[in-house]
Design a protein around this motif. Sequence first.
Motif, mmCIF file in Angstrom:
data_model
loop_
_atom_site.group_PDB
_atom_site.id
_atom_site.type_symbol
_atom_site.label_atom_id
_atom_site.label_comp_id
_atom_site.label_asym_id
_atom_site.label_seq_id
_atom_site.Cartn_x
_atom_site.Cartn_y
_atom_site.Cartn_z
ATOM 1 N N PRO A 185 0.820 -1.214 0.000
ATOM 2 C CA PRO A 185 0.000 0.000 0.000
ATOM 3 C C PRO A 185 0.851 1.260 0.000
ATOM 4 C CG PRO A 185 -0.691 -1.536 1.730
ATOM 5 C CD PRO A 185 0.604 -2.040 1.206
ATOM 6 N N VAL A 186 0.343 2.302 -0.609
ATOM 7 C CA VAL A 186 0.959 3.615 -0.502
ATOM 8 C C VAL A 186 0.859 4.072 0.950
ATOM 9 C CG1 VAL A 186 0.703 6.055 -1.128
ATOM 10 C CG2 VAL A 186 0.564 4.297 -2.883
ATOM 11 N N ARG A 187 1.937 4.672 1.459
ATOM 12 C CA ARG A 187 1.951 5.175 2.824
ATOM 13 C C ARG A 187 2.035 6.703 2.777
ATOM 14 N NH1 ARG A 187 5.246 0.875 2.396
ATOM 15 N NH2 ARG A 187 7.159 2.143 2.265
ATOM 16 N N ALA A 188 1.140 7.356 3.486
ATOM 17 C CA ALA A 188 1.071 8.820 3.462
ATOM 18 C C ALA A 188 1.133 9.349 4.888
ATOM 19 C CB ALA A 188 -0.209 9.292 2.779
ATOM 20 N N LEU A 189 1.963 10.361 5.109
ATOM 21 C CA LEU A 189 2.108 11.004 6.409
ATOM 22 C C LEU A 189 1.635 12.451 6.301
ATOM 23 C CD1 LEU A 189 3.159 11.192 9.343
ATOM 24 C CD2 LEU A 189 5.410 11.780 8.387
ATOM 25 N N PHE A 190 0.650 12.807 7.100
ATOM 26 C CA PHE A 190 0.157 14.180 7.184
ATOM 27 C C PHE A 190 0.661 14.783 8.487
ATOM 28 C CE2 PHE A 190 -2.623 12.103 4.258
ATOM 29 C CZ PHE A 190 -3.089 13.069 3.383
ATOM 30 N N VAL A 191 1.282 15.955 8.411
ATOM 31 C CA VAL A 191 1.814 16.611 9.601
ATOM 32 C C VAL A 191 1.108 17.948 9.777
ATOM 33 C CG1 VAL A 191 3.884 17.329 10.843
ATOM 34 C CG2 VAL A 191 4.047 15.525 9.101
ATOM 35 N N HIS A 192 0.414 18.106 10.908
ATOM 36 C CA HIS A 192 -0.353 19.317 11.179
ATOM 37 C C HIS A 192 -0.011 19.873 12.552
ATOM 38 C CE1 HIS A 192 -2.971 19.601 7.663
ATOM 39 N NE2 HIS A 192 -3.034 18.287 7.672
ATOM 40 N N ARG A 212 11.321 13.277 12.042
ATOM 41 C CA ARG A 212 12.244 12.416 11.312
ATOM 42 C C ARG A 212 12.147 10.975 11.793
ATOM 43 N NH1 ARG A 212 16.756 14.874 12.642
ATOM 44 N NH2 ARG A 212 16.350 16.489 11.090
ATOM 45 N N ALA A 213 11.961 10.795 13.100
ATOM 46 C CA ALA A 213 11.840 9.443 13.650
ATOM 47 C C ALA A 213 10.596 8.739 13.113
ATOM 48 C CB ALA A 213 11.801 9.502 15.175
ATOM 49 N N VAL A 214 9.497 9.484 12.969
ATOM 50 C CA VAL A 214 8.270 8.892 12.425
ATOM 51 C C VAL A 214 8.473 8.537 10.953
ATOM 52 C CG1 VAL A 214 5.829 9.306 11.922
ATOM 53 C CG2 VAL A 214 6.806 10.092 14.087
ATOM 54 N N VAL A 215 9.128 9.415 10.211
ATOM 55 C CA VAL A 215 9.389 9.132 8.795
ATOM 56 C C VAL A 215 10.246 7.873 8.667
ATOM 57 C CG1 VAL A 215 10.534 9.984 6.703
ATOM 58 C CG2 VAL A 215 9.130 11.534 8.077
ATOM 59 N N GLU A 216 11.253 7.742 9.499
ATOM 60 C CA GLU A 216 12.106 6.558 9.444
ATOM 61 C C GLU A 216 11.342 5.299 9.822
ATOM 62 O OE1 GLU A 216 15.195 7.873 12.083
ATOM 63 O OE2 GLU A 216 16.546 8.342 10.415
ATOM 64 N N ALA A 233 13.297 17.985 8.850
ATOM 65 C CA ALA A 233 13.287 16.548 9.131
ATOM 66 C C ALA A 233 13.693 15.743 7.909
ATOM 67 C CB ALA A 233 11.895 16.124 9.605
ATOM 68 N N LEU A 234 13.159 16.093 6.754
ATOM 69 C CA LEU A 234 13.504 15.359 5.543
ATOM 70 C C LEU A 234 14.929 15.662 5.094
ATOM 71 C CD1 LEU A 234 10.199 15.589 3.454
ATOM 72 C CD2 LEU A 234 10.925 13.858 5.092
ATOM 73 N N ALA A 235 15.375 16.893 5.327
ATOM 74 C CA ALA A 235 16.749 17.226 4.967
ATOM 75 C C ALA A 235 17.728 16.399 5.788
ATOM 76 C CB ALA A 235 17.000 18.714 5.182
ATOM 77 N N GLY A 236 17.390 16.144 7.045
ATOM 78 C CA GLY A 236 18.262 15.383 7.920
ATOM 79 C C GLY A 236 18.382 13.916 7.562
ATOM 80 N N LEU A 237 17.501 13.438 6.698
ATOM 81 C CA LEU A 237 17.581 12.033 6.263
ATOM 82 C C LEU A 237 18.685 11.830 5.235
ATOM 83 C CD1 LEU A 237 13.758 11.360 5.935
ATOM 84 C CD2 LEU A 237 15.286 10.415 7.673
ATOM 85 N N ARG A 238 19.165 12.915 4.633
ATOM 86 C CA ARG A 238 20.282 12.902 3.680
ATOM 87 C C ARG A 238 20.088 11.865 2.566
ATOM 88 N NH1 ARG A 238 23.870 16.268 5.858
ATOM 89 N NH2 ARG A 238 23.866 16.529 8.124
ATOM 90 N N GLY A 239 18.868 11.808 2.042
ATOM 91 C CA GLY A 239 18.604 10.961 0.882
ATOM 92 C C GLY A 239 18.349 9.505 1.198
ATOM 93 N N ARG A 240 18.409 9.103 2.484
ATOM 94 C CA ARG A 240 18.162 7.694 2.804
ATOM 95 C C ARG A 240 16.699 7.324 2.548
ATOM 96 N NH1 ARG A 240 18.294 7.091 7.855
ATOM 97 N NH2 ARG A 240 18.734 9.214 8.513
ATOM 98 N N ILE A 241 15.796 8.254 2.812
ATOM 99 C CA ILE A 241 14.376 8.081 2.520
ATOM 100 C C ILE A 241 13.937 9.356 1.814
ATOM 101 C CG2 ILE A 241 12.072 7.646 3.461
ATOM 102 C CD1 ILE A 241 13.450 6.576 5.994
ATOM 103 N N GLU A 242 13.322 9.233 0.659
ATOM 104 C CA GLU A 242 13.000 10.394 -0.149
ATOM 105 C C GLU A 242 11.538 10.383 -0.580
ATOM 106 O OE1 GLU A 242 17.415 11.026 -2.119
ATOM 107 O OE2 GLU A 242 15.907 9.913 -3.226
ATOM 108 N N PRO A 243 10.634 10.681 0.336
ATOM 109 C CA PRO A 243 9.217 10.731 -0.044
ATOM 110 C C PRO A 243 8.911 11.984 -0.852
ATOM 111 C CG PRO A 243 9.489 11.448 2.226
ATOM 112 C CD PRO A 243 10.848 10.998 1.755
#
Length: 513
Positions: free
Chosen positions: A9-16, A135-139, A170-180
């Motif tokens: 399934p597609v996984r989607a994260l909404f941050v509010h 970032r922890a949730v994204v990982e 948060a996404l910048a800190g992943l340094r390309g390991r996860i790229e949503p």
Amino acid sequence: MSAAARSGPVRALFVHAHPDDESITTGGTMAQLVDAGAQVTLLTASRGEGGEVIGAAHQHLEGDRAGLAAHREGELARAMAALGVADHRFLAPVAGRFEDSGMEWGPDGHARAPRHMPPGALCRAPAEAPAALIRAVVEEIRPHLVITYAADGGYGHPDHRRVHEAVVAALAGLRGRIEPTLLFVETPAEAVAAAFDPTRPGFELTGFDPAPAPANFPAQAPIAVAQDVSAVLGRKAMAMAAHATQITVAGEFFALSNNLGQAIGAVEYFSHAAYPGPEPMPGAPYASVLDVAAPDAAVGGDFAERGAETERGAAPDLAAGPRGAAGTGASAAAEGPAGAAGAGGGAAAGSAGGAGHGATGAEPAADPAEPEASAAAPRPAGRPRLSPWAVIHTLLVAVLVAFLGTMQHLNATAVSLGGQQLVLPWGLVLALALAAAAMWHVSVLYRSTMLLVVTAVIISLGSFALGQPGLLPGHDLLVVNTLRSVGWLFGPMLIAAVLAFALPSLKRRPARP
């Protein structure tokens, strides 16, 4: 992207920032993603401790930050139940770390940070503090999509701006390991004007005040996705109404504590972090956020195999991608139909600016000759799968109305008027009013003409069955040679026909900005 490229399934994260933001700005998209089989996660930064309380029933919560926080946790849970979202979390496990900062209106008509804020105010925290938790949730969930505010925060709320900054960091800190794919909530200027238009049909019945000028910033970046959510607008309205301390819903309109009315958004707009403008994303605007979701390779292709499928099980491809796979990088290249978009953290659009992490990547376009006949066709955007609960609820409502209406419809009162005896069939009027109310309820709630017709048919067939001599309570309840019984038998079908053509909730809206 071909169906074979999606392993689950597609996984989607909404941050509010606060409870209620998700329902107002992205509630329809969340509901449609759930209906499409996606795994949807909501991450809320604060518990809305600083919100202005509306409604006499909740005035005791005004000024009680701890009490209001606890109450709004319950409101958010009810809103997520209406949208079908099972995974909703707060950024901090306990209240008090990232509190609602509050806001005040600036001279330009937009929100700004208040002069007095609690020590734990979200906008006081450095962006990296909430960014580390995001970032922890994204990982953990490795989303294909991350959706949050644009840099201007919609109307300038300082917490919205801080959440935008935190997500980008948060996404910048992943340094390309996860790229949503990173999308920002936007609203085109014409959509803002239309939402606050007090001449829209039905506005005069709401009791809301017309807005002298919209507070929202118009979109600064090109619209990448215009998601038509009219098919789930009833569920979106229910989710918004669940936030009763913050929102008043009246039909297809709503108001916040200022009582300024606006239409509930039937189209939700998003910009793409990789395309801040002025040139739009190739092929945009797309009809669904699923069309721009990152490929599995960008978020960890083996994630589904490590046990991340939801209880719904693996779904077919839900994201037939644009020309070339789109990612979320701060820089991207798109050269013609076969171009590829970079995958990275995203550059923020809007007046406040933003920072991306700048990694790029590309996936070659699918070979046009590749056989895809066996791939499951994606469900069209705006046409959700009717849940079993919707069907069960409709049947229960129809059976109840059939029984009550049959018991009631023969009641009448004879009156003398000018020497003439007149029979007032008030029982039939009440029975038909009950049927009309039930069909309106089903239509507005589920946005389904099919369920409207099913309700009318069940009412008529149920009423006919109750009039059969071989069934209890017996044929005396429905005397078919009276005009009242004929009216009760066929009236629901006529009402359904009128509602099917008259209700705005059953009409399709174009998904265009």
